[in-house]
Design a protein around this motif. Structure first.
Motif, PDB file in Angstrom:
ATOM      1  N   SER A   1       0.818  -1.216   0.000  1.00 39.20           N
ATOM      2  CA  SER A   1       0.000   0.000   0.000  1.00 39.20           C
ATOM      3  C   SER A   1       0.852   1.267   0.000  1.00 39.20           C
ATOM      4  O   SER A   1       0.397   2.329  -0.427  1.00 39.20           O
ATOM      5  N   ILE A   2       2.097   1.151   0.441  1.00 38.07           N
ATOM      6  CA  ILE A   2       2.985   2.313   0.528  1.00 38.07           C
ATOM      7  C   ILE A   2       3.840   2.468  -0.725  1.00 38.07           C
ATOM      8  O   ILE A   2       3.978   3.565  -1.276  1.00 38.07           O
ATOM      9  N   VAL A   3       4.414   1.348  -1.195  1.00 40.53           N
ATOM     10  CA  VAL A   3       5.313   1.383  -2.359  1.00 40.53           C
ATOM     11  C   VAL A   3       4.485   1.273  -3.639  1.00 40.53           C
ATOM     12  O   VAL A   3       3.746   0.307  -3.818  1.00 40.53           O
ATOM     13  N   SER A   4       4.622   2.215  -4.514  1.00 40.16           N
ATOM     14  CA  SER A   4       3.812   2.245  -5.742  1.00 40.16           C
ATOM     15  C   SER A   4       4.513   1.625  -6.947  1.00 40.16           C
ATOM     16  O   SER A   4       3.859   1.237  -7.913  1.00 40.16           O
ATOM     17  N   SER A   5       5.826   1.518  -6.916  1.00 39.82           N
ATOM     18  CA  SER A   5       6.579   0.989  -8.054  1.00 39.82           C
ATOM     19  C   SER A   5       6.389  -0.515  -8.190  1.00 39.82           C
ATOM     20  O   SER A   5       6.677  -1.282  -7.257  1.00 39.82           O
ATOM     21  N   LYS A   6       5.903  -0.940  -9.347  1.00 40.77           N
ATOM     22  CA  LYS A   6       5.706  -2.372  -9.587  1.00 40.77           C
ATOM     23  C   LYS A   6       7.040  -3.112  -9.586  1.00 40.77           C
ATOM     24  O   LYS A   6       7.140  -4.244  -9.109  1.00 40.77           O
ATOM     25  N   GLU A   7       8.066  -2.474 -10.101  1.00 35.30           N
ATOM     26  CA  GLU A   7       9.392  -3.096 -10.150  1.00 35.30           C
ATOM     27  C   GLU A   7       9.918  -3.375  -8.742  1.00 35.30           C
ATOM     28  O   GLU A   7      10.479  -4.444  -8.480  1.00 35.30           O
ATOM     29  N   ILE A   8       9.707  -2.432  -7.834  1.00 39.28           N
ATOM     30  CA  ILE A   8      10.166  -2.603  -6.452  1.00 39.28           C
ATOM     31  C   ILE A   8       9.348  -3.684  -5.751  1.00 39.28           C
ATOM     32  O   ILE A   8       9.890  -4.504  -4.999  1.00 39.28           O
ATOM     33  N   ILE A   9       8.027  -3.696  -6.014  1.00 43.07           N
ATOM     34  CA  ILE A   9       7.165  -4.722  -5.409  1.00 43.07           C
ATOM     35  C   ILE A   9       7.565  -6.106  -5.902  1.00 43.07           C
ATOM     36  O   ILE A   9       7.591  -7.081  -5.134  1.00 43.07           O
ATOM     37  N   ASP A  10       7.888  -6.242  -7.198  1.00 38.62           N
ATOM     38  CA  ASP A  10       8.333  -7.531  -7.744  1.00 38.62           C
ATOM     39  C   ASP A  10       9.614  -7.995  -7.049  1.00 38.62           C
ATOM     40  O   ASP A  10       9.770  -9.177  -6.730  1.00 38.62           O
ATOM     41  N   LYS A  11      10.508  -7.056  -6.803  1.00 36.93           N
ATOM     42  CA  LYS A  11      11.758  -7.392  -6.116  1.00 36.93           C
ATOM     43  C   LYS A  11      11.486  -7.802  -4.674  1.00 36.93           C
ATOM     44  O   LYS A  11      12.138  -8.708  -4.133  1.00 36.93           O
ATOM     45  N   TYR A  12      10.506  -7.158  -4.055  1.00 31.44           N
ATOM     46  CA  TYR A  12      10.126  -7.507  -2.686  1.00 31.44           C
ATOM     47  C   TYR A  12       9.557  -8.926  -2.625  1.00 31.44           C
ATOM     48  O   TYR A  12       9.917  -9.720  -1.746  1.00 31.44           O
ATOM     49  N   GLU A  13       8.695  -9.263  -3.576  1.00 33.01           N
ATOM     50  CA  GLU A  13       8.100 -10.600  -3.602  1.00 33.01           C
ATOM     51  C   GLU A  13       9.158 -11.676  -3.846  1.00 33.01           C
ATOM     52  O   GLU A  13       9.088 -12.773  -3.281  1.00 33.01           O
ATOM     53  N   LYS A  14      10.153 -11.362  -4.684  1.00 34.36           N
ATOM     54  CA  LYS A  14      11.239 -12.310  -4.912  1.00 34.36           C
ATOM     55  C   LYS A  14      12.074 -12.499  -3.644  1.00 34.36           C
ATOM     56  O   LYS A  14      12.533 -13.607  -3.350  1.00 34.36           O
TER      57      LYS A  14
END
Length: 244
Positions: free
Chosen positions: A39-52
């Protein structure tokens, strides 16, 4: 504020430290939830890295899970249970060893063979991973200056097995290259099926792999009674492999 949290979480994710991320207030040990981070981070690229990072942390925590060790790169997760020393990856077919850090299955050589290295000059045994002595101390087991002839024999023996092992690894690379070339030809129109050639290349690749690690096995087991049979089987395999 939300911009501060966003910058903080983004930095932690980019530094691969998000799994242990806690509230920036020093007295607070609370960890942000996945829902909060998304909900805080809007960048899809950063979220993908977080999920990895979450997936990587989960795999590393599970003793029965591991990543495929294909040096060419593979993101497949392998299940260790019931598979012994290794199994083929369902995605790339790479054979991984589950019991040591060597990047591939190395039958018939054992895991200790792949870790135990010996200096060709002084016969000092050490672990190639941590470089610590394989035996308690060097001086208690071997005197270099007093046994020059043994050191020379050991060096020659190591060179012989190393050259054989290197040859089979190069021949294995040739088999892989040949299979790739045949695969590209077989895709051309009006070319009859070449599956039998591809199968031969795969057998050649596997045989060269076994022969290469047989050199490691033989080097460390030269004095055992079973080595005569092993050497005979290895010679027979090498003869048929060369013919193929």
């Amino acid at each position: 504020s939300q911009p501060c949290w966003s910058e903080y979480l983004t930095t932690r994710i980019e530094q691969n430290m998000v799994v242990s991320c806690t509230c920036p207030i020093s007295e607070c040990r609370a960890q942000p939830t996945t829902a909060f981070i998304c909900s805080i981070v809007s960048s899809k690229e950063i979220i993908d890295k977080y999920e990895k990072a979450l997936l990587r942390g989960y795999v590393e925590c599970c003793s029965n899970l591991t990543w495929c060790t294909n040096p060419q790169g593979c993101d497949q997760i392998l299940l260790k249970d019931g598979l012994g020393y290794g199994a083929a990856c369902s995605k790339c077919s790479w054979m991984s060893c589950f019991n040591c850090n060597f990047p591939e299955a190395h039958y018939p050589a054992s895991c200790s063979h792949m870790s135990h290295m010996t200096c060709a000059k002084c016969n000092h045994g050490f672990c190639w991973r941590c470089l610590k002595p394989w035996r308690p101390t060097h001086k208690d087991y071997y005197n270099c200056s007093a046994m020059v002839s043994k050191a020379a024999w050991q060096e020659k023996r190591f060179q012989d097995y190393n050259e054989r092992c290197t040859f089979h690894h190069h021949a294995r690379e040739f088999a892989v290259s040949l299979r790739n070339r045949v695969s590209s030809i077989s895709e051309m129109p009006k070319i009859r099926t070449l599956n039998f050639v591809l199968d031969a290349c795969r057998l050649l690749e596997q045989a060269r792999k076994v022969l290469a690690y047989s050199c490691v096995y033989s080097y460390y087991n030269q004095d055992t009674e079973s080595m005569d049979i092993v050497e005979q089987q290895t010679e027979s395999l090498e003869l048929h492999t060369n013919t193929l």
